[in-house]
Design a protein around this motif. Structure first.
Motif, PDB file in Angstrom:
ATOM      1  N   PHE B 218      30.261 -47.288  10.526  1.00  0.00           N
ATOM      2  CA  PHE B 218      29.975 -45.488  10.541  1.00  0.00           C
ATOM      3  C   PHE B 218      28.495 -45.167  10.657  1.00  0.00           C
ATOM      4  CE2 PHE B 218      30.222 -41.382   8.662  1.00  0.00           C
ATOM      5  CZ  PHE B 218      31.450 -40.893   9.380  1.00  0.00           C
ATOM      6  N   THR B 248      26.531 -34.881  13.605  1.00  0.00           N
ATOM      7  CA  THR B 248      27.001 -33.719  12.373  1.00  0.00           C
ATOM      8  C   THR B 248      26.116 -32.696  12.515  1.00  0.00           C
ATOM      9  OG1 THR B 248      25.210 -34.738  11.163  1.00  0.00           O
ATOM     10  CG2 THR B 248      27.507 -35.445  10.668  1.00  0.00           C
ATOM     11  N   ILE B 252      22.143 -32.982   6.257  1.00  0.00           N
ATOM     12  CA  ILE B 252      22.861 -32.895   4.895  1.00  0.00           C
ATOM     13  C   ILE B 252      24.109 -33.616   5.219  1.00  0.00           C
ATOM     14  CG2 ILE B 252      23.483 -31.656   3.079  1.00  0.00           C
ATOM     15  CD1 ILE B 252      21.204 -29.531   3.783  1.00  0.00           C
ATOM     16  N   SER B 253      24.537 -33.163   6.134  1.00  0.00           N
ATOM     17  CA  SER B 253      26.158 -33.466   6.373  1.00  0.00           C
ATOM     18  C   SER B 253      26.090 -35.110   6.857  1.00  0.00           C
ATOM     19  CB  SER B 253      26.607 -32.787   7.604  1.00  0.00           C
ATOM     20  OG  SER B 253      28.162 -33.355   7.652  1.00  0.00           O
ATOM     21  N   HIS B 256      25.789 -37.257   3.703  1.00  0.00           N
ATOM     22  CA  HIS B 256      26.665 -37.210   3.082  1.00  0.00           C
ATOM     23  C   HIS B 256      28.080 -37.990   3.629  1.00  0.00           C
ATOM     24  CE1 HIS B 256      24.802 -34.021   0.598  1.00  0.00           C
ATOM     25  NE2 HIS B 256      25.480 -34.480  -0.392  1.00  0.00           N
ATOM     26  N   MET B 257      28.088 -37.836   4.709  1.00  0.00           N
ATOM     27  CA  MET B 257      29.365 -38.586   5.504  1.00  0.00           C
ATOM     28  C   MET B 257      29.059 -39.934   5.454  1.00  0.00           C
ATOM     29  SD  MET B 257      30.444 -36.847   8.912  1.00  0.00           S
ATOM     30  CE  MET B 257      31.308 -35.263   9.019  1.00  0.00           C
ATOM     31  N   ALA B 258      27.864 -40.434   5.540  1.00  0.00           N
ATOM     32  CA  ALA B 258      27.619 -41.811   5.371  1.00  0.00           C
ATOM     33  C   ALA B 258      27.986 -42.442   3.815  1.00  0.00           C
ATOM     34  CB  ALA B 258      26.193 -42.258   5.635  1.00  0.00           C
ATOM     35  N   ILE B 259      27.723 -41.448   2.934  1.00  0.00           N
ATOM     36  CA  ILE B 259      28.104 -41.793   1.589  1.00  0.00           C
ATOM     37  C   ILE B 259      29.688 -41.527   1.349  1.00  0.00           C
ATOM     38  CG2 ILE B 259      27.993 -41.129  -0.649  1.00  0.00           C
ATOM     39  CD1 ILE B 259      25.113 -39.968  -0.011  1.00  0.00           C
ATOM     40  N   GLY B 260      30.346 -40.855   2.072  1.00  0.00           N
ATOM     41  CA  GLY B 260      31.826 -40.678   1.931  1.00  0.00           C
ATOM     42  C   GLY B 260      32.260 -41.806   2.591  1.00  0.00           C
ATOM     43  N   ALA B 261      31.959 -42.326   3.710  1.00  0.00           N
ATOM     44  CA  ALA B 261      32.659 -43.467   4.399  1.00  0.00           C
ATOM     45  C   ALA B 261      32.220 -44.724   3.386  1.00  0.00           C
ATOM     46  CB  ALA B 261      31.856 -43.639   5.728  1.00  0.00           C
TER      47      ALA B 261
END
Lengths: 286, 579
Positions: B218, B248, B252-253, B256-261
């Motif tokens: 990701f 993205t 910021i997104s 956060h996406m990397a963290i979510g994945a």
């Protein structure tokens, strides 16, 4: 079978007694029970604010993220493992203020997640400042002379942003809200459920009584058709003596995940990453 | 040893980048070493672009000061660069575009109708670049077939076979024109004829390859020079390697996406430059407190603010060391060349997961976008280590504590969908189960737990590299992309009979204090080389070891160091020292 009890944590919520958030938490748990979702397959992603504490009091996986940032985290969790049920929760400051950009783009992206916005039209956890949905003229700690801007209209914003499921609930009608959340989770695509949530400590205007007098259900209006975007826009601007709740708009379209051949067969998280062969990439560089 | 430098200059938007890359790669194909550097303003059309390629029979690590061949596509390029051409060098210019009034002394001028030659056989104006390539090749004794091969590779994939062959025709026209009209010129003669296969790759591509090899699944990013080509490369390969690459709405997104994945269980990365990283800083702390692994690439450019978007600087070191509110462990790795970009990116993913923290890879425009020649990456022994992942039936799964206070500070990681191990990853301070907890004793316990991880990691990494002779008069200290110019400077210093060595600091956090101390305590003259104004590494060395460097060679004009420049500065400070 997933039961209400197993979703309930030992710790009790620390929200103010009578807070609208209790209704939302109950409705969410009801919906998970009704859909019989295994609790380990549910991930709740929260932002910051009173709403952000919700995952603490429901027994599912949770990621408590930063203010306004629940949606990017939630979308990526879904993309990484699309077998999970991902539910994002946040407040009006969270979703319609600091996180507006994520909100708009998440809707057009149509990742299959549910977004519940605890819309209390005030900043509660910071003890009562105006929020993006506070009404014009609203007096608060930060607007002692009255709020100058008109409020954000989340329903209209969602419709304009190609949100494929747009609904509004009321924290004071748990049964109705439960049904909306069930529909939202079942919907294939991004589902917004904006919830009118009275803040009994700081919002003196938008109280239970205020909403009780005004809300009516779109489902009870036979002339209303939630597949008609034009009608939905009209309803989105109805706010005053009468406030509609229920499903404003719904459309079926491909989710973001549907368009990704990378995960057509196996969820990303299940793919083997040992011994990935990059020799052809190296060859290309030679 | 034969070597030369070639520069092409002209207006932005006319394919100069591709042309320069083709030139360098052709020589790498022929078995030589090439290194390139581009310079372009932050605009799409107009403005002045240059692309410089240095070619050598021996390994080279950076560009150098002067050039041997200049290709001037317009009069501006001619006027601006004509005096950079060495005695006996060549200037090729397009007689269809401009006339020259005066010419530098002792330089061979090759007036060539580049545009006419390009269009004669049905090519477009822009193909004059290829005419120039053919003409330039004719000034060496290297087989032109390597150029044709690379042109074919580059254009066939992008534009199809017809365009590729028209481009080759254009190159051929240039080659033949020089052979016919300038046969009396003394060519650049290479003697060896080796055929080792080597890569011609830039830092961003090497990072992308490292990420793919590490199982990055990701990648989320917002376009920002000079990090964007990581996004481009991975996006191109996303179907081949089953990677979700997401552009993205903002940085910021992206983080956060990397963290979510990553929370969901896949290896994830984001990339940006300083300004974008500024937007990511809050989330860096989120990754730290939730102990979610994440890899962040920061390709630096001159700041503050928008600064000089397409140029280079090493001014974000202090920023990444301290970015975000609060105190938390992080890892900062600064690769110095393309091969370190590859291996350290691979390592970054292992470290991020083993230690469950954010890892920052710090590069800059010079490293990110310059192609260098390197042996094909050695893939044996690259082992994925996902750290302490909780498996079913493990004793820790009973009464599972995601943030258990262990001796190493590392606790077992469970993933959503695993049964009976439900936990909360919380941005607030939390207890061992992940529940919000503001108790003072718990606070100390969790803070110490997180910081303990860094101590353990310290014992596992080798944070420095050392080059040159042991008993040296001068010790050069640097980090990141200055490595190439410094290694070249060492060559020059050796030729001048000076004993010099070089300490490269690769890991800035955790800082290799002992190694740095050992080297610097014995060093006679410590010379710091940094591409910034405030000697950020110098300050860090002082902070961590108490040692002051003797001299600082700092450059902050947006351009990378040139080896000769480092040598001149060293000579200057040494001379000054005598008085």
């Amino acid at each position: 079978m997933t039961s209400f009890e197993e979703l309930t944590t030992q710790e009790k919520p620390t929200w103010c007694p009578g807070c609208g958030n209790f209704g939302i938490l109950t409705a969410l748990k009801n919906a998970i029970v009704e859909l019989n979702l295994p609790k380990h397959e549910v991930v709740i992603v929260a932002g910051i604010g009173c709403s952000g504490h919700l995952p603490q009091w429901i027994n599912t996986f949770a990621f408590h993220s930063l203010h306004g940032r629940a949606l990017p985290v939630a979308q990526a969790i879904k993309l990484a493992n699309h077998k999970l049920k991902v539910i994002a929760v946040g407040g009006d400051g969270d979703g319609y203020g600091i996180g507006t950009a994520h909100f708009i783009h998440a809707m057009r992206r149509n990742v299959n997640i549910t977004y519940i916005v605890h819309n209390n039209q005030i900043y509660g956890l910071t003890t009562g400042q105006a929020s993006p949905t506070s009404e014009k003229g609203f007096k608060s700690k930060s607007t002692p002379h009255g709020l100058i801007e008109p409020p954000v209209n989340p329903i209209a914003l969602a419709l304009a942003s190609d949100c494929s499921f747009v609904a509004r609930g009321f924290a004071g009608d748990v049964k109705h809200l439960t049904h909306l959340i069930v529909q939202g989770i079942q919907h294939k695509g991004f589902a917004l459920i904006d919830v009118l949530q009275p803040c009994i400590s700081f919002n003196y205007l938008n109280t239970y009584e205020y909403f009780m007098k005004r809300v009516y259900k779109l489902e009870e209006d036979n002339s209303y058709n939630f597949t008609n975007k034009r009608l939905a826009f009209e309803k989105a601007f109805e706010w005053g003596e009468k406030i509609p709740i229920g499903l404003f708009y719904k459309e079926e379209r491909k989710t973001y995940e549907d368009e990704l051949p990378q995960i057509a067969e196996i969820p990303l998280v299940k793919q083997n990453i040992n011994e990935i062969d990059i020799s052809s990439l190296i060859e290309e560089m030679c | 040893m034969t070597e030369f430098s070639w520069k092409i200059g002209g207006e932005a938007g006319y394919g100069i980048m591709t042309t320069g890359f083709i030139f360098g790669k052709s020589f790498v194909r022929a078995g030589f070493f090439a290194f390139d550097i581009n310079e372009y303003p932050s605009l799409i059309r107009g403005g002045h672009n240059t692309y410089t390629v240095r070619v050598s029979e021996e390994p080279i690590f950076s560009h150098t000061k002067n050039i041997n061949i200049l290709v001037a596509l317009n009069d501006f390029a001619f006027e601006k660069h004509k005096n950079e051409v060495k005695k006996g060098g060549f200037i090729i210019y397009d007689t269809d575009t401009f006339n020259i009034n005066s010419k530098p002394k002792d330089v061979n001028i090759l007036p060539i109708p580049l545009t006419t030659l390009a269009t004669e056989k049905g090519g477009q104006n822009i193909m004059r670049n290829n005419v120039a390539l053919g003409a330039s090749f004719a000034l060496t004794n290297v087989d032109i077939k390597f150029l044709y091969e690379v042109i074919n590779d580059v254009f066939k994939e992008k534009k199809g076979e017809n365009i590729a062959s028209t481009n080759i025709e254009a190159a051929k026209a240039g080659y033949e024109f020089v052979q016919k009209n300038f046969s009396n010129l003394k060519k650049i003669e290479f003697t060896h004829n080796r055929k080792e296969k080597r890569m011609y790759i830039n830092g961003n591509e090497a990072i992308a390859l490292g990420a793919i090899k590490a199982g990055c699944k990701f990648y989320a990013a917002y376009p920002m020079t000079p990090a964007s080509s990581i996004l481009h490369y991975l996006a191109l390969k996303e179907y081949d390697y089953n990677i979700i690459v997401k552009q993205t709405e903002d940085e910021i997104s992206a983080i956060h996406m990397a963290i979510g994945a990553s929370f969901a269980g896949v290896r994830a990365m984001t990339g940006t430059s300083g300004g974008g990283f500024a937007l990511m800083t809050e989330a860096l702390g989120l990754a730290a407190i939730t102990e979610t692994p994440v890899v962040v690439v920061l390709a630096q450019r001159p700041g503050p603010s928008t600064g000089m978007p397409t140029h280079t600087e090493q001014s974000d070191l202090r920023f990444v060391l301290h970015a975000s509110n609060g105190e938390f462990p992080r890892v900062v790795i600064a690769p110095g060349d393309v091969s370190e970009c590859f291996y350290e990116t691979f390592n970054a993913f292992n470290i991020a997961e083993k230690y469950q923290l954010p890892v920052i890879i710090l590069t800059d425009k010079f490293l990110a976008e310059s192609h260098a020649t390197t042996d094909p990456f050695f893939l044996e022994g690259l082992k994925i280590d996902r750290g302490m992942m909780l498996n079913k039936g493990q004793p820790e799964a009973k009464d599972y504590k995601r943030y258990e206070n262990t001796i190493t500070g590392i606790s077992f990681r469970a993933l959503p969908s695993q049964e009976n191990v439900i936990f909360k990853a919380a941005t607030d301070e939390h207890n061992e189960y992940g529940r919000l907890e503001e108790d003072p004793v718990n606070r100390i316990l969790q803070m110490d737990k997180r910081f303990r991880k860094l101590k353990v990691l310290e014992g596992e990494i080798v944070g420095t590299k050392f080059y040159g002779v042991e008993d040296a008069e001068i010790t050069i200290i640097g980090w990141g992309s200055t490595k190439g110019p410094i290694l070249e400077a060492l060559k020059i210093l050796a030729k001048k009979g000076m004993r010099a060595n070089y300490l490269q600091i690769v890991y800035l956090m955790p800082f290799p204090t002992n190694m740095v101390k050992v080297v610097l305590e014995d060093a006679k003259k410590k010379i710091l080389v940094e591409n910034n104004k405030t000697a950020q590494l110098g300050g860090l060395i002082k902070e961590m070891t108490g040692i002051d460097v003797d001299y600082k060679i700092l450059k902050y004009d947006g351009r990378p160091f040139i080896p000769e420049e480092i040598v001149a500065k060293i000579e200057e400070v040494l001379t000054f020292d005598k008085f």
